[in-house]
Design a protein around this motif. Sequence first.
Motif, mmCIF file in Angstrom:
data_model
loop_
_atom_site.group_PDB
_atom_site.id
_atom_site.type_symbol
_atom_site.label_atom_id
_atom_site.label_comp_id
_atom_site.label_asym_id
_atom_site.label_seq_id
_atom_site.Cartn_x
_atom_site.Cartn_y
_atom_site.Cartn_z
ATOM 1 N N LEU A 1 -8.063 2.208 -4.346
ATOM 2 C CA LEU A 1 -6.986 2.967 -3.430
ATOM 3 C C LEU A 1 -6.782 4.809 -3.760
ATOM 4 O O LEU A 1 -6.448 5.753 -3.878
ATOM 5 N N THR A 2 -6.227 4.404 -5.248
ATOM 6 C CA THR A 2 -5.798 5.622 -5.873
ATOM 7 C C THR A 2 -6.360 6.938 -5.575
ATOM 8 O O THR A 2 -6.259 7.974 -5.410
ATOM 9 N N GLN A 3 -7.819 6.718 -5.974
ATOM 10 C CA GLN A 3 -8.867 7.279 -6.190
ATOM 11 C C GLN A 3 -9.038 8.154 -5.082
ATOM 12 O O GLN A 3 -9.548 9.859 -4.273
ATOM 13 N N VAL A 4 -9.413 7.097 -4.055
ATOM 14 C CA VAL A 4 -9.379 7.459 -2.282
ATOM 15 C C VAL A 4 -8.313 8.940 -2.131
ATOM 16 O O VAL A 4 -8.961 9.789 -1.197
ATOM 17 N N ILE A 5 -6.738 7.938 -2.307
ATOM 18 C CA ILE A 5 -5.400 8.941 -1.454
ATOM 19 C C ILE A 5 -5.704 10.554 -2.341
ATOM 20 O O ILE A 5 -5.752 11.221 -1.758
ATOM 21 N N LEU A 6 -5.993 10.590 -4.130
ATOM 22 C CA LEU A 6 -6.427 11.572 -4.206
ATOM 23 C C LEU A 6 -6.703 12.678 -3.933
ATOM 24 O O LEU A 6 -7.008 13.782 -3.323
ATOM 25 N N ASN A 7 -8.427 12.544 -3.015
ATOM 26 C CA ASN A 7 -9.562 12.978 -2.754
ATOM 27 C C ASN A 7 -8.873 13.480 -1.678
ATOM 28 O O ASN A 7 -9.733 14.397 -1.336
ATOM 29 N N ILE A 8 -8.856 12.390 -0.648
ATOM 30 C CA ILE A 8 -7.969 13.097 0.831
ATOM 31 C C ILE A 8 -7.256 13.715 0.610
ATOM 32 O O ILE A 8 -7.216 15.032 1.590
ATOM 33 N N LEU A 9 -5.869 13.802 0.091
ATOM 34 C CA LEU A 9 -4.855 14.704 -0.196
ATOM 35 C C LEU A 9 -5.304 16.630 -0.742
ATOM 36 O O LEU A 9 -5.214 17.475 0.179
ATOM 37 N N ASN A 10 -6.159 16.670 -1.766
ATOM 38 C CA ASN A 10 -6.785 17.452 -1.846
ATOM 39 C C ASN A 10 -7.465 18.237 -1.298
ATOM 40 O O ASN A 10 -7.129 19.370 -1.225
ATOM 41 N N LEU B 1 -4.967 -6.304 -3.782
ATOM 42 C CA LEU B 1 -6.574 -4.986 -3.920
ATOM 43 C C LEU B 1 -6.330 -4.061 -5.056
ATOM 44 O O LEU B 1 -5.946 -4.677 -5.605
ATOM 45 N N HIS B 2 -7.703 -3.129 -5.791
ATOM 46 C CA HIS B 2 -7.976 -2.908 -6.991
ATOM 47 C C HIS B 2 -7.117 -1.274 -6.387
ATOM 48 O O HIS B 2 -6.887 -0.141 -6.257
ATOM 49 N N LYS B 3 -5.629 -1.049 -7.770
ATOM 50 C CA LYS B 3 -5.119 0.038 -7.096
ATOM 51 C C LYS B 3 -5.483 1.567 -7.421
ATOM 52 O O LYS B 3 -5.066 2.247 -6.791
ATOM 53 N N ILE C 1 0.771 -1.624 -0.018
ATOM 54 C CA ILE C 1 -0.013 -0.039 0.095
ATOM 55 C C ILE C 1 0.626 1.002 0.006
ATOM 56 O O ILE C 1 0.317 2.203 -0.396
ATOM 57 N N GLU C 2 2.292 1.306 0.404
ATOM 58 C CA GLU C 2 3.313 2.872 0.546
ATOM 59 C C GLU C 2 3.240 2.732 -1.044
ATOM 60 O O GLU C 2 3.742 4.572 -1.335
ATOM 61 N N GLU C 3 3.451 1.637 -1.702
ATOM 62 C CA GLU C 3 3.737 1.686 -3.287
ATOM 63 C C GLU C 3 2.906 3.065 -3.864
ATOM 64 O O GLU C 3 2.513 3.867 -4.554
ATOM 65 N N VAL C 4 1.515 2.233 -3.584
ATOM 66 C CA VAL C 4 0.158 2.932 -3.835
ATOM 67 C C VAL C 4 -0.109 4.207 -3.889
ATOM 68 O O VAL C 4 -0.079 4.945 -4.621
ATOM 69 N N VAL C 5 0.615 4.629 -2.574
ATOM 70 C CA VAL C 5 0.496 5.852 -2.027
ATOM 71 C C VAL C 5 1.323 6.917 -2.775
ATOM 72 O O VAL C 5 0.670 8.601 -2.937
ATOM 73 N N ASN C 6 2.383 6.375 -2.413
ATOM 74 C CA ASN C 6 3.363 7.393 -3.095
ATOM 75 C C ASN C 6 3.483 7.296 -4.184
ATOM 76 O O ASN C 6 4.001 8.537 -5.148
ATOM 77 N N ASN C 7 2.870 6.695 -5.350
ATOM 78 C CA ASN C 7 2.978 6.591 -6.750
ATOM 79 C C ASN C 7 1.528 7.413 -6.637
ATOM 80 O O ASN C 7 1.182 8.535 -7.782
ATOM 81 N N SER C 8 -0.264 7.728 -6.055
ATOM 82 C CA SER C 8 -0.547 8.522 -6.146
ATOM 83 C C SER C 8 0.001 9.965 -5.849
ATOM 84 O O SER C 8 -0.883 11.225 -6.660
ATOM 85 N N TYR C 9 0.838 10.388 -5.036
ATOM 86 C CA TYR C 9 0.569 11.219 -4.589
ATOM 87 C C TYR C 9 2.069 11.752 -5.587
ATOM 88 O O TYR C 9 2.119 13.420 -5.159
ATOM 89 N N SER C 10 2.375 11.456 -6.149
ATOM 90 C CA SER C 10 3.266 11.490 -7.061
ATOM 91 C C SER C 10 2.648 12.190 -8.189
ATOM 92 O O SER C 10 2.828 13.645 -9.107
ATOM 93 N N ASN D 1 5.264 7.687 5.524
ATOM 94 C CA ASN D 1 5.863 7.073 6.684
ATOM 95 C C ASN D 1 6.623 5.822 6.144
ATOM 96 O O ASN D 1 4.857 4.926 6.566
ATOM 97 N N SER D 2 7.173 5.464 4.957
ATOM 98 C CA SER D 2 6.547 3.462 4.579
ATOM 99 C C SER D 2 7.457 2.826 5.575
ATOM 100 O O SER D 2 8.463 3.257 6.764
ATOM 101 N N LYS D 3 6.915 1.843 5.676
ATOM 102 C CA LYS D 3 7.475 0.706 6.404
ATOM 103 C C LYS D 3 7.995 -0.056 6.044
ATOM 104 O O LYS D 3 6.225 -0.829 5.495
#
Length: 351
Positions: free
Chosen positions: A245-254, A240-242, A205-214, A230-232
């Motif tokens: 999750l990307t759509q959720v992360i983008l929405n919350i970050l924005n 999961l469907h990447k 999930i850290e990779e998905v979040v990093n790619n989303s933020y990029s 902060n990756s672990k």
Amino acid sequence: MSDNNKFFTDIHEITDNTIEGILIIEDGFIKHVNRSLIDILCYEDEKELIGNLAIGILIPTSKEKFIEYNSKIFQEISLLNKNADVIPAIIKIKDININNVSYKMVSILDLTEIKKNEKIVLEQSKLAAMGEMVSIIAHQWRQPLSAVGSIITTLKLKYNLKRIDLNTYDEKLTQINNYVQYMSNTIDHFRDFLIKDSKKDLVKIEEVVNNSYSLIKNSFDILGIKVNINSKESLNKIYLHKNDLTQVILNILNNAKDALVLNNISNPQITINFSQKESSFQIIEIEDNAGGINLNIIDKIFNPYFSTKEKKNGTGLGLYICKMIVEKYLNGEISVKNKKNGTSFIIKLFI
């Protein structure tokens, strides 16, 4: 005719006029089915169903899912119709007693149209995110294109002045290649987001979040918003469907970005942490220092069409869609709470 048989004959007058499907079961076998459910299941007559096992048409989900409407709990299941098609539905089960015989009455609501509408809303949300990212990509490409143009102009000038050397030539070509690779990576991430997930991928999930933020990093950098991810390394990969999750992360970050700008925070920061609860679930926590959400409305922010932004800047669907994606497509839960200096969104993904 026995009293119970007379009851099932008489009950048709009532149940055949209901919108929802009605099923009455005794010891697992179907005793009564109303007209609505017969139509939902594509049968011609109740005689095709009476006496059959109820599990022939009621399929529980692999994980129990319960939905709360107005403090009443419904269970999400699937129905199997005569053509072996799977139909999404929710049910409410009630124990009843007729002449000292115990039955279960199952009220069933077909969710087919609702699910279709949900998909339309999700696609519209994705199109909105796509439009925003096109703008971001255009901005991200502007600087590399300008730099490449400047390098080419420099090379051309040095060539005309006959002051070019192989080291400089090689150095400038390397710079151009680096800029082209950066632009290519940006397009790859954008393309991956647009591709509809047909299957789940085994990912960290850290990779998905990093790619989303990029995808949106440039817009945060311009505003001076620091994002700490902060990756672990100890987290396991999960299926999961990447893109969901990307759509959720983008929405919350924005949303966090908008809150930081709106509240004019002097040292704007967003921190993303990860954790895992043994083999049960993983957590993504996204925390900002934008000052938090008013306690009078914090319980409403996942409601559809509820927005804390001005009408021209918010539809009120962003966080509602996040909740829908997490719960229905990512097998998880999402919650929010205020912390010392801001808001924390917690995404729990069950393994």
